[in-house]
Design a protein around this motif. Structure first.
Motif, PDB file in Angstrom:
ATOM      1  N   SER A 269       0.853  -1.171   0.000  1.00  0.00           N
ATOM      2  CA  SER A 269       0.000   0.000   0.000  1.00  0.00           C
ATOM      3  C   SER A 269       0.892   1.224   0.000  1.00  0.00           C
ATOM      4  CB  SER A 269      -0.922   0.005   1.211  1.00  0.00           C
ATOM      5  OG  SER A 269      -0.161  -0.065   2.384  1.00  0.00           O
TER       6      SER A 269
ATOM      7  N   GLU B 138       0.778   5.667  -0.284  1.00  0.00           N
ATOM      8  CA  GLU B 138       0.204   6.739   0.496  1.00  0.00           C
ATOM      9  C   GLU B 138      -1.306   6.769   0.344  1.00  0.00           C
ATOM     10  OE1 GLU B 138       1.652  10.405  -0.740  1.00  0.00           O
ATOM     11  OE2 GLU B 138       0.963  11.506   1.010  1.00  0.00           O
TER      12      GLU B 138
ATOM     13  N   ARG C  24      -1.213   6.100  11.259  1.00  0.00           N
ATOM     14  CA  ARG C  24      -2.083   6.709  10.251  1.00  0.00           C
ATOM     15  C   ARG C  24      -3.053   7.682  10.892  1.00  0.00           C
ATOM     16  NH1 ARG C  24      -1.209   5.333   4.712  1.00  0.00           N
ATOM     17  NH2 ARG C  24      -0.220   3.305   4.647  1.00  0.00           N
TER      18      ARG C  24
ATOM     19  N   LEU D  39       4.906  15.844   8.162  1.00  0.00           N
ATOM     20  CA  LEU D  39       4.526  14.523   7.670  1.00  0.00           C
ATOM     21  C   LEU D  39       5.765  13.704   7.343  1.00  0.00           C
ATOM     22  CD1 LEU D  39       1.757  13.387   7.199  1.00  0.00           C
ATOM     23  CD2 LEU D  39       1.964  13.992   4.802  1.00  0.00           C
TER      24      LEU D  39
ATOM     25  N   TRP E 299       9.431   1.408   2.585  1.00  0.00           N
ATOM     26  CA  TRP E 299       8.232   2.089   2.106  1.00  0.00           C
ATOM     27  C   TRP E 299       7.995   3.387   2.859  1.00  0.00           C
ATOM     28  CZ3 TRP E 299       5.829   0.930  -2.179  1.00  0.00           C
ATOM     29  CH2 TRP E 299       5.942  -0.353  -2.697  1.00  0.00           C
TER      30      TRP E 299
ATOM     31  N   LEU F  17      10.301   5.920   1.894  1.00  0.00           N
ATOM     32  CA  LEU F  17       9.871   6.439   0.601  1.00  0.00           C
ATOM     33  C   LEU F  17       8.774   7.468   0.795  1.00  0.00           C
ATOM     34  CD1 LEU F  17      10.008   6.219  -2.479  1.00  0.00           C
ATOM     35  CD2 LEU F  17       8.324   4.428  -2.349  1.00  0.00           C
ATOM     36  N   LEU F  18       7.861   7.127   1.650  1.00  0.00           N
ATOM     37  CA  LEU F  18       6.770   8.045   1.931  1.00  0.00           C
ATOM     38  C   LEU F  18       7.312   9.347   2.510  1.00  0.00           C
ATOM     39  CD1 LEU F  18       3.833   7.689   1.515  1.00  0.00           C
ATOM     40  CD2 LEU F  18       3.594   6.848   3.824  1.00  0.00           C
TER      41      LEU F  18
ATOM     42  N   GLU G 234       8.912  11.328  -0.145  1.00  0.00           N
ATOM     43  CA  GLU G 234       7.967  12.015  -1.021  1.00  0.00           C
ATOM     44  C   GLU G 234       7.395  13.251  -0.342  1.00  0.00           C
ATOM     45  OE1 GLU G 234       5.377   8.894  -2.013  1.00  0.00           O
ATOM     46  OE2 GLU G 234       6.560   8.249  -3.731  1.00  0.00           O
ATOM     47  N   CYS G 235       7.103  13.093   0.924  1.00  0.00           N
ATOM     48  CA  CYS G 235       6.593  14.255   1.651  1.00  0.00           C
ATOM     49  C   CYS G 235       7.650  15.348   1.713  1.00  0.00           C
ATOM     50  CB  CYS G 235       6.183  13.849   3.060  1.00  0.00           C
ATOM     51  SG  CYS G 235       4.788  12.745   3.082  1.00  0.00           S
TER      52      CYS G 235
ATOM     53  N   ARG H  44       7.726  17.225  -1.369  1.00  0.00           N
ATOM     54  CA  ARG H  44       6.668  18.223  -1.455  1.00  0.00           C
ATOM     55  C   ARG H  44       6.994  19.428  -0.580  1.00  0.00           C
ATOM     56  NH1 ARG H  44       1.711  14.264  -1.068  1.00  0.00           N
ATOM     57  NH2 ARG H  44       2.949  12.749  -2.189  1.00  0.00           N
TER      58      ARG H  44
END
Lengths: 162, 1880
Positions: free
Chosen positions: A64, A66, B473, B513, B592, B595-596, B599-600, B603
């Motif tokens: 999964s 984001e 989350r 984030l 992962w 990676l998240l 990516e944040c 941004r």
């Protein structure tokens, strides 16, 4: 009841790991390439799963990200189907996903059953060759997939399957 | 994670203060009582004073406490009292010790203790509980340590309470890290005081006691004072007294009393308060520490429980208060004031009740964590978290939108409040005005984050990864909204002024984030990589790695779907409910999450850039500084992104390699499982492009226009200035598709790095395309890709969605944007470097002396480098896919090629300029070679040779002209096609503007080359290219005149023709002329002409190469255009020609193909593109779909060949297309298509336009390989010598079918053993090669060849061991005969060949007979014959030299069925021998009778008494039936039949039917008699008798076998009866006989029944048998002897035998029973013996003692008185020897079971087996019925002995072979005494 599943993208990938069809249902912007990447990278996980798991077609949740959850499915003839579901904070039942996959599989199956599909192939060595991504021959399959996505999106959790 | 205060994150453990473990004093200062000045050991961190950690953000402490240097103990705050004050009090330990050379054991002890305690636990975030270890967090303190004050002196609150004005939290803080620090550093749960117990060493007891008492009192008072301190706080105090071993052991020293005294005096607890420790080893010390902690654990827990309780009480009280007070502070909570920045209230209000709840819950959670009660801690943390959320919500909720906006504005959208977002948001160093208020808010935020992290961590401890991820989350999703720094959807309406930002989040949001995900990833990393964190050094201080895996508590789940059995209605909550997971709660590996986070963070960078741009540009110094600061900040931010990506990449690599290494091994593609890392690498590369330029060019920042307006010094003289401008002007072409990369103002170094990265990644993607495509099936090599590739990259989401015309093969959707990005980067780099270079060039031209500095060579090279790779990239892009052509964007249709041209021109210019300025001697031309190894080829290429194989034409006449048409098999046309790929989707990468300067095509002929060396070597070609082997060929039969000694070398020769097709340089008229020539034709043909290899290959310059130049104007490709290079090749052999090269077999292929670009006005740089032939995706263009049905009828018509001279019409059939279309290609090469020209041949039908259109379409015919060319590829032609037309025919004289056909006779069956002749005749074929175009009347030349034959006899499949023999003349071999010279043969005999001069020595046909002798089994014999023919030319008839390449080989294989002529059947039976054995058959060692001519001779044996008597006990009767199986009427004539006997130790042939006397050994012939013709079904029988000694059994009792190997052979000599030759059938008597052959049949191996030899049978005493013998027929009233032979076969025992003749009826007599019914059945009718006979002889009596091995013969005379079958009287023989039965039976049992495997009747096994049990019962005296059967019982019922088995030898005959024995089980035969037929 579980909230509706929302299909963001569907990808069919040939046994030779070439994309057959990548269909996105999100907004038609540049995120399409994201799903190309997703389809491509999910091959990694699929191969891993296939190597360890037995003969089940449905491979379960691959990973999964984001905002999407990627599920995988491999047909007995090694065509891989990958769907990207919009991520929501709820349990996604395997039965429903499997049903979606089955429907997609059947759509693909009926699409390649078209005898005219390989008509122009003079040397039918590679049967999947004609089944490339974006081939105009996929009109029917495309509409079927759209239909599936629509039904999945509309139906509540109980009546999935169309 | 580093950005949070460690205190809020670290795993808590109960705190233990340890005092008294001071570091040892230096040795010099030992004597005086020392103040423990450095009270903390050096490795214990010194507390830093005055470092108030109110601002926690600046802390940069790594929590991954890997490095030992990391401070374990947190720095104490200023409120901590100084613990390092030197205390004047002397410790007893130091006083008592005296300096010794050895280290004081107590110092060692304390050092060790300190080490253990200090290192046993490290402060880490990740420290999951382990079940058995109770570890304290140990703080080493001074003995005099003071605790921080509990209450402020004047108030009632703790100094940290918000209510205390001096507190950092005053008035509305929640929880500060300092609170945690207080409980981890300053206040312990237990206090352990190590101290030395005084020991006086003096002997005087009283003095000692006094001293001790004194010291103890001092100690007690010390302890008591400490105790008082600790008691105040409820801290457990424990004293560890260190005493010497001696004191502990010696009870007389009164330790107990002292201890009691100390305890009492100091008021210590009775429980776990006083320990005594003596110096012990490390391991024991560890144990001690463990037990100490175990003992103190409970007090610690109690301590914290008490704290918890107090906090809970406070909370409850506070809640009640808050409710009753009806929230006085609620309307205006302080935090809301805080976050409203503008009207900053000067006096903040105290903490609201909910804040207090947070505070209390957090405290309780912390205390629970300290206690190790993680479940409780989790609950309290959750409560605290929710309370904190409510606190935030409370700020936002009732406060309304204003508050929310206020928060948002204050924290997130800084531009609204402050003009410099960069400052407010990012830099903590320069906070904006409401510092304290913002600080509170930030603290609360940090608290929320850390609580969340704690909750996640605690979930992970329990391996509840789903819940952990859920918490993450939740926190990530809701907290920003709650806290208000992300304007998520809930307040979108409020943030309508900036919709985009509202949707996508702010800088702050993404920063947070990214941080959260990064922390989460770190947690997972720490949780999964247990080895990474050393949780503690084990208390034993040894490097135990048992806890290596202890930390690995997080398991990353793999979703295994559960489909079946789920209740449909129920949806589970959480993980694993009912067959499903929550994908957002499914943990994945930490890569992962990195990676998240990355990516944040990316941004975040974007937001930052936006903010930067939003700031209006000012001027001035400050502005510049700010700018620089921003750039630095940006660089750091991008660096962070990069770091995150890199971490993610590494984790992905690790996770993809480790678990699925097996998977990747099986995978087809070699880069499997690397797609995810590849993706991240791609992201990394893109991140590199984000680095800002550290030192932007002064003008570059402004705009692009300035850039382009840069003065160009070479403006006036450079004619290509416009090109250059164009080149730079089209920068935006390259983006706008996929990822757009703004490369402006970026760091050029990083950009270059990114470009290199992207290059590699693009290669990986491209490789996947190619690789997996080629793997998919072998057959795709030629034409698979041609049809469908290249397609424009897929853009699957077209706006209409219904028909996206994109087709893609592979993943160009991923590849193409990559390439575009890369080209954009490169272009940017080039642009920049070009400017700089130009500038430097200007400088250098103006001031030449300074050019060394301004024009460094590296920069120049870099520019050239980038230009080159840009050129490569452009070509690659042209081949992969192109620019999406938008509507109305026609102008850019040929953008890539224009770009390419410009880039090349630029490069050219660069080289020109740089050469002139720097190094004029640089290389003359710069060629960029673009290889298509890993990318798609630019062109589809293919090559087809019309024939797959062609012959070398013999240049027989010296005046051979190549133009003369020869045998069509001696030259073959070929076509090479170059096609621009079809692009049906409208994307246009046409290359029609590219002019190609030349096209080089290499045609290569590789062949075996034979180079001769005469004795006088003058050949100029001694060195072949490669000498494979040097063969000194002296061939058999051809070595007559070898005095010249010619030698020959075989090498591999090559000849290559470079065909250069030059573009015609008529630039001006080019377009016009091309139009005329049909430049728009889909197919253009360039005729190359004929290329002759071999001797026809003449070249001026080099031997191996030749260049042919062809000028053509067709070297331009429009879309989907094809250029066909057509020509033909031929090979001439060179013997008659001038060349010395003797050409053997080889092949001609297209070796290379190279395109060179013609760049206008480019003189230096150029591009060469080598192409593969055939290219991977290349193939002849596929026929357009309509061809296959609309123009099929015309294809193949002769008029379809415009250049019919080079294309033979042979073999082109109209049916070709349909067949290949349907069959789909028979070979792996797929289909090949031959261009036959354009249409227009059928003008009659060209009425309508469509028809005309079609008629001008190119037509292609398929080329198929049929017949002997099947399997040859299309891309080369095999060249071989023309085979000699030699035919081999075989005849079989022995065959019967000769009359039907002479030539193709199938061989008749050969007989095994005979010599089978095969007539081989070699004949020159008279067949000619008739071809259409051959001149009639032309005849082949007569040729004389020498014939050599090889014969190979294959091994027989059915009988590999068989040795077969072939022989020809004198040669003979088992397998192969090589080089049988057969003589000379004339080929192509002219019709008038009689006049040929050759006919004298040669013949037209050579016949040779081959003899095959077959032995072994039947089966097919396969003979391979190879006839090699070597030409002997007329002129060189004398030459012994022959070239192997001129040899032709003709093969023939024959299969001869081979059968056995005679078969034999064996029939073996066994019987006992009755005849009296001679007493002299002796022999253990050697059986004497074998020496004797005959067994049973009456000669007495003289010697040895010690030898046992041996008899021939068993006779085997072997009956042989020999039959003839010859086929048809074919038979054999048997000449003689001989039985040859072999000697055996235990057996011998006694007699034979065919041999009257076996003893004739001298010639081994037993009998000779003429048998004559022996036709099928004739049979011959012989019976021979074999005597077998019983010693066989005795001796072989060990090895369990009773088999006697074959004792002899029958040898049959026979001749084949040859068939009557055709025409002679009228005289049958003259039928011939074949040669004498022999067949031998070995006698079968014998297996006598075991019990015949040993007499093990039911009822028989072992070793004793009675044989009853009587004539079967008697005459009435005539006496008839009845003989009973009693043999004692026992080896050692004598037998006491009693014989009884019973005259009663059979039933009455047979007391033993069992056989009662049988005699009547067996004999048919039986009278009772008593009435039937009159018997003379012994009725009953005892036989004399039978010695071992002897026998006794008893004879009765019977006189029959009755006719018919008369039952014989019953003879009963009883062995009366006592005890015999026991041993005997045992022997019997043993022997019987032993003989079991050998195959005696199973009944005997069971019988004897049962007897064993029976015996046992007998021994017990229980005579049962069955026992009585074998026992002879006298009248009194006593057992008198064992009954001996009486065997009627007439009845007992056993068949041999074991299994044939049907009836003969022991019971049936036993004791049956037959009857006698009495005749009247």
């Amino acid at each position: 009841m579980a909230p509706n599943l929302r299909l963001n993208a569907v990808a069919f990938i040939s046994p030779q790991n070439h994309p057959i069809l990548i269909r996105t249902f999100s907004k038609p912007d540049e995120t399409a390439i994201k799903y190309h990447y997703i389809a491509h990278t999910s091959l990694d996980v699929i191969e891993e799963r296939v190597s360890t798991k037995s003969s089940d077609c449905y491979l379960g949740l691959l990973y999964s990200m984001e905002d999407v959850a990627i599920y995988g499915y491999i047909t007995p003839l090694k065509v891989k189907i990958v769907i990207a579901l919009a991520l929501s904070d709820s349990v996604v039942r395997d039965m429903e996903i499997n049903m979606i996959f089955k429907a997609l599989h059947m759509a693909y199956y009926s699409a390649i059953s078209n005898p005219f599909l390989t008509l122009e192939e003079s040397s039918g060595h590679d049967s999947s060759r004609s089944l490339l991504a974006g081939s105009p021959k996929w009109k029917n399959l495309r509409s079927r997939i759209d239909e599936i996505a629509r039904i999945v999106g509309n139906s509540s959790g109980a009546s999935t399957g169309g | 994670m580093n950005s949070y205060p460690l205190e809020l994150l670290a795993q808590l453990a109960p705190v233990m203060f340890v005092a008294g473990l001071d570091s040892p004093p230096p040795p010099a200062q030992l004597t005086p009582p020392l103040p423990t000045a450095p009270s903390l050991p050096p490795q214990a961190p010194a507390p830093t004073h005055g470092r108030t950690q109110s601002r926690t953000h600046s802390r940069q402490q790594s929590l991954t406490a890997n490095d030992p240097n990391h401070p374990i103990n947190l720095p104490s705050s200023s409120s901590m009292p100084t613990t390092t004050t030197s205390s004047p009090s002397s410790t007893p330990a130091t006083t008592s010790t005296s300096p010794t050379p050895r280290p004081d054991p107590f110092i060692v002890l304390t050092t060790r203790l300190r080490d253990i305690l200090a290192n046993q636990r490290r402060v880490a975030v990740w420290d999951p509980p382990s079940s058995n270890d109770k570890l304290f967090h140990v703080v080493l303190v001074d003995k005099q340590v003071q605790f921080p004050p509990r209450k402020v002196s004047n108030g009632t609150h703790s100094p940290l309470s918000p209510l205390t004005p001096t507190s950092p939290l005053h008035p509305d803080g929640l929880i500060a890290p300092i609170w945690i620090r207080k409980h981890t550093m300053l206040v312990p749960a237990v206090f352990v005081l190590f101290t030395r117990l005084f020991e006086d060493t003096s002997e005087d007891v009283d003095r000692r006691n006094d001293a001790e008492r004194q010291h103890d009192t001092t100690l007690s008072s010390l302890i008591a004072s400490r105790k008082k301190l600790t008691n105040d706080r409820g801290i457990k105090l424990t004293v560890v007294l260190m005493a010497s071993r001696h004191l502990l052991d010696d009870a007389s020293l009164g330790l107990d009393a002292r201890l009691t005294f100390i305890r009492r005096q100091s008021g210590l607890d009775s429980r776990a308060a006083l320990f005594v420790l003596s110096p012990i080893g490390k391991e024991e010390l560890g144990e001690f520490v463990k037990s100490l902690q175990g003992a103190l654990w409970e007090p610690a827990v109690e301590y914290y429980t008490a704290h918890s309780k107090r906090v809970r009480q406070k909370r409850n009280r506070h809640q009640a208060q808050a409710q009753s007070q009806a929230r006085p502070h609620a309307p205006n909570p302080s935090l809301s004031n805080v976050v409203l920045p503008i009207p900053a209230p000067p006096k903040p209000l105290p903490l609201p009740p909910i804040g207090w709840t947070v505070r209390y819950e957090y405290k309780m959670a912390s205390f629970a964590e300290l206690r190790g009660e993680y479940e409780v801690a989790l609950k309290h943390y959750q409560d605290a978290y929710s309370a904190l959320m409510m606190l935030f919500m409370g700020l936002r909720g009732p406060g309304g939108k204003n508050a929310g906006v206020g928060v948002g504005v204050g924290m997130g959208k800084a531009p609204a409040s402050s003009s410099t977002p960069v400052q407010t948001s990012f830099s903590n160093s320069s906070p904006s005005t409401p510092t304290s208020l913002l600080k509170r808010w930030a603290e609360a935020k940090v608290l929320a984050d850390t609580i969340s992290i704690k909750i996640i961590k605690l979930y992970f401890y329990n391996d509840e990864s789903g819940l952990a991820l859920g918490q993450q989350r939740l926190h990530v999703g809701t907290f920003p909204v709650v806290a208000g720094f992300s304007s998520a959807s809930s307040d979108k309406d409020t943030a309508d002024q900036d919709d985009k930002e509202a949707e996508e989040g702010t800088y702050e949001y993404y920063s947070w984030l990214s941080k959260m995900w990064c922390v989460f990833a770190e947690l997972v990393v720490q949780g999964t990589q247990g080895t990474n964190i050393t949780r503690r050094v084990d208390s034993t201080n040894t490097n135990t790695n048992t806890n290596a895996n202890a930390n690995r508590t997080i398991t990353i789940p793999v979703h295994v779907p559960k489909l079946g059995g789920a209740a449909s209605g129920v949806v589970g909550i959480g993980i694993g409910g009912v067959g499903g997971v929550n994908p957002s709660h499914t943990l994945m590996h930490p890569g992962w999450y990195y990676l998240l986070a990355a990516e944040c963070a990316e941004r975040k960078v974007e937001r930052y850039l936006e903010a930067m741009r939003a700031v209006p540009r000012g001027s001035g110094e400050g502005e510049k500084e700010l700018k620089e600061k921003q750039l630095m900040q940006l660089r750091a931010l991008v660096g962070d992104v990069l770091e995150l990506y890199t971490k993610s990449y590494e984790l992905f690599k690790a996770y993809s390699s480790s678990p699925s290494s097996s998977a990747s091994a099986t995978n087809t593609s070699n880069n499997a499982n690397a797609r995810l890392p590849l993706y991240i690498a791609h992201r990394i590369a893109l991140t590199y492009t984000r680095f800002p330029d550290p030192n932007p060019p002064p003008l570059a920042t402004s705009s692009k226009n300035e850039y382009d307006l840069l003065p160009n010094p070479s403006n006036d003289k450079a004619p290509d200035q416009s090109d250059e401008d164009d080149f730079f002007g089209e920068g935006d072409l390259l983006t706008g598709y996929g990822q757009t990369v703004d490369i402006q103002d970026k760091d050029p170094e990083k950009l270059a790095l990114a470009a290199r990265f992207l290059e590699r990644i693009a290669k990986s993607y491209a490789r996947e395309v190619i690789h997996s495509g080629s793997v998919s099936s072998v057959a795709t090599s030629a034409s698979t890709f041609s049809i469908l590739y290249p397609r424009r990259p897929g853009d699957a989401s077209d706006s209409d969605g219904e028909d996206d015309p994109t087709q893609s093969w592979g993943w160009p959707a991923l590849l193409v944007p990559l390439l575009q990005t890369r080209s954009a980067i490169l272009k940017g780099l080039i642009r920049r470097e070009w400017r700089e270079w130009k500038l430097s060039l200007t400088c250098s031209t103006t001031s030449p002396e300074s050019d060394e500095k301004t024009n460094p060579l590296g920069e120049k090279l870099e520019l050239a480098d980038h230009l080159e790779s840009y050129v490569r990239l452009l070509v690659e892009r042209m081949s992969v896919g192109g620019v999406k052509r938008a509507q109305g964007q026609v102008s850019k249709s040929s953008a890539l090629q224009k770009e390419l041209i410009r880039a090349l021109q630029l490069l050219n210019q660069f080289y020109l300029l740089s050469k002139s300025s720097l190094d004029p001697e640089e290389g003359p031309r710069k060629i960029i070679t673009i290889d298509h190894i890993e990318t798609q080829p630019l062109f589809d290429t293919s090559v087809i040779f019309w024939n797959g194989r062609m012959w070398i034409s013999q240049s027989r006449s010296k005046f051979l002209s190549t133009a003369q048409p020869q045998n069509p098999r001696e030259r073959t046309p070929f076509q090479l096609t170059l096609t621009t790929p079809t692009k049906p989707d409208g994307s246009d990468d046409s290359i029609d503007e590219l002019r190609w300067a030349e096209l080089r095509m290499g045609v290569k002929f590789e062949f075996e080359e034979y180079i001769t060396f005469a004795s006088s070597v003058e050949g100029e070609h001694e060195e072949p290219v490669q000498v494979d082997q040097e063969v000194d060929r002296v061939l058999e039969g051809a070595t007559e005149g070898a005095e010249e000694e010619p030698r020959m070398q075989i090498g591999i020769g090559t000849q290559e023709v470079q065909i250069i097709i030059l573009a015609q340089e008529d630039d001006d008229t080019e377009s016009a002329s091309e139009e005329e020539e049909g430049g728009d034709d889909a197919v253009k043909v360039i005729d190359i002409g004929h290329i002759e290899f071999g001797s026809g290959f003449t070249s001026e310059e080099k031997v191996d190469e030749k260049i042919i130049s062809v000028a053509s104007s067709m070297l331009r490709w429009k879309r989907e255009q094809t250029v066909v290079l057509s020509g033909s090749v031929g090979v001439t052999s060179g013997r008659a020609g001038g060349s010395r090269r003797n050409v053997g077999e080889g092949r001609v292929r297209i070796s290379s193909l190279l395109l060179q670009l013609n760049i206008p006005s480019s003189t230096v740089a150029n591009v060469e593109i080598p192409l593969n032939v055939p290219a991977r995706r290349g193939a002849p263009p596929p026929p357009p779909p309509y061809i296959s049905y609309s123009s099929t009828p015309y294809i193949g018509a002769p008029s379809a060949f415009p250049n019919a001279t080079s294309i033979p019409s042979v073999g082109i059939g109209g049916g070709g297309i349909s067949s290949t279309l349907t069959s789909g290609g028979s070979s792996v090469y797929g289909d090949a298509w031959w261009f036959t020209g354009t249409g227009g041949h059928n003008p009659d039908n060209a009425q309508d336009k469509e028809q005309i259109l079609k008629s001008s379409l190119p037509r292609w015919v398929p080329v198929t390989r049929k017949g002997n060319e099947a399997g040859f590829g299309y891309d080369c032609v095999e060249v071989s010598h023309r085979p000699h037309p030699v035919s081999i025919s075989v005849r079989f004289p022995h065959s019967h079918h000769e009359r039907s056909s002479l030539q193709t006779t199938s061989p008749g069956p050969a007989y095994v053993g005979e010599d089978y002749p095969v007539q081989v005749s070699v004949k020159g074929c008279s067949c000619r090669y008739h071809h259409h175009d051959q001149e009639p009347g032309e005849e082949e030349e007569e040729e004389l060849v020498e014939v050599v034959m090889d014969v190979l006899l294959q091994p027989v499949e059915t009988d590999v061991a068989a040795i077969n023999t072939i022989s020809i003349g004198p040669h003979q071999s088992n397998t192969m005969i090589r080089g049988i010279p057969l003589g000379l043969l004339i080929l192509h005999p002219l019709t008038s060949s009689s006049s040929s001069p050759l006919s004298s020595s040669a013949s037209l046909e050579i016949t040779q007979t081959l003899w095959i002798k077959n032995t072994g089994g039947a089966g097919d014999r396969v003979v391979d014959m190879s006839v090699r023919t070597r030409p002997i030319s007329r002129s060189k008839l004398k030459s012994s030299l022959s070239y192997p390449h001129e040899e032709a080989e003709t093969l023939k294989t024959i299969t001869i069925p081979c059968i056995e002529p005679l078969t034999i059947n064996w029939d073996v039976s066994y019987r006992r021998r009755v005849a009296r054995a001679p007493a002299g058959v002796h022999g253990k060692a050697t059986l004497s009778w074998l020496e004797e001519p005959r067994i049973g001779s009456e000669e007495p044996v003289d010697d040895d008494d010690e030898a046992q008597l041996t008899e021939v006990d068993v006779e085997a009767v072997v009956r042989a039936m020999i039959g003839c199986v010859g086929s048809d009427h074919l038979g054999v004539e048997v000449e003689k039949m001989v039985l040859r006997s072999k000697s055996s130790e235990y057996a011998q042939i006694l007699s034979s039917e065919i041999a009257s006397d076996v003893s004739q050994k001298e010639n081994d012939v037993m009998d000779i008699f003429p048998l004559g013709k022996f036709l099928p079904d004739d049979r011959l029988s012989d019976i021979c008798c074999v005597g077998i000694s019983s010693y066989l059994y005795d001796d072989s009792i060990d090895d369990h076998t009773t088999e006697i190997p074959s004792l002899g052979t029958y040898t049959i000599s026979w001749r084949r009866i040859l068939p009557v030759p055709f025409g002679l059938s009228d005289n049958p008597n003259k039928s011939e006989r074949g040669s004498l052959s022999t067949t031998t049949f070995p006698l079968p191996a014998l297996q006598p029944p075991a019990n015949y030899l040993t007499e093990v049978g039911p009822g028989g005493g072992v070793g004793i048998v009675a044989l009853l013998d009587i004539a079967p027929v008697a005459k009435l009233h005539q006496p008839l002897p009845l003989t009973v032979i009693i043999r004692n076969r026992h080896p050692s025992r004598t037998a006491d035998v009693y014989v009884q003749l019973e005259m009663g009826t059979s039933g009455g007599v047979n007391t033993a029973g069992g056989a009662s019914g049988d005699p009547s059945e067996a004999t048919g009718a039986a009278g009772t013996s008593s009435q039937s006979f009159v018997i003379a002889g012994l009725r009953a009596g005892r036989v004399p003692l039978l010695l071992a091995g002897t026998e006794e013969r008893l004879t009765w005379m019977l006189i029959p008185v009755e006719c018919g079958y008369v039952q014989l009287p019953k003879v009963k023989v009883i062995d009366r020897r006592k005890g015999a039965r026991g041993t005997a039976t045992i022997l019997a049992g043993g022997s019987a079971s032993v003989s079991g495997p050998g195959g005696p009747p199973p009944a005997s096994i069971s019988g004897s087996g049962s007897k064993i049990t029976e015996l046992v019962t007998e021994e017990k005296g229980e005579l049962n019925e069955r026992g009585g059967k074998n026992m002879a019982i006298d009248a009194e019922g006593r057992v008198i002995g064992r009954e001996v088995r009486v065997v009627d030898v007439r009845l007992e005959q056993r068949k041999g072979q074991g299994h044939m024995e049907l009836v003969d089980d022991g019971e049936a035969v036993d004791n049956v005494i037959g009857s006698v037929l009495v005749l009247p």
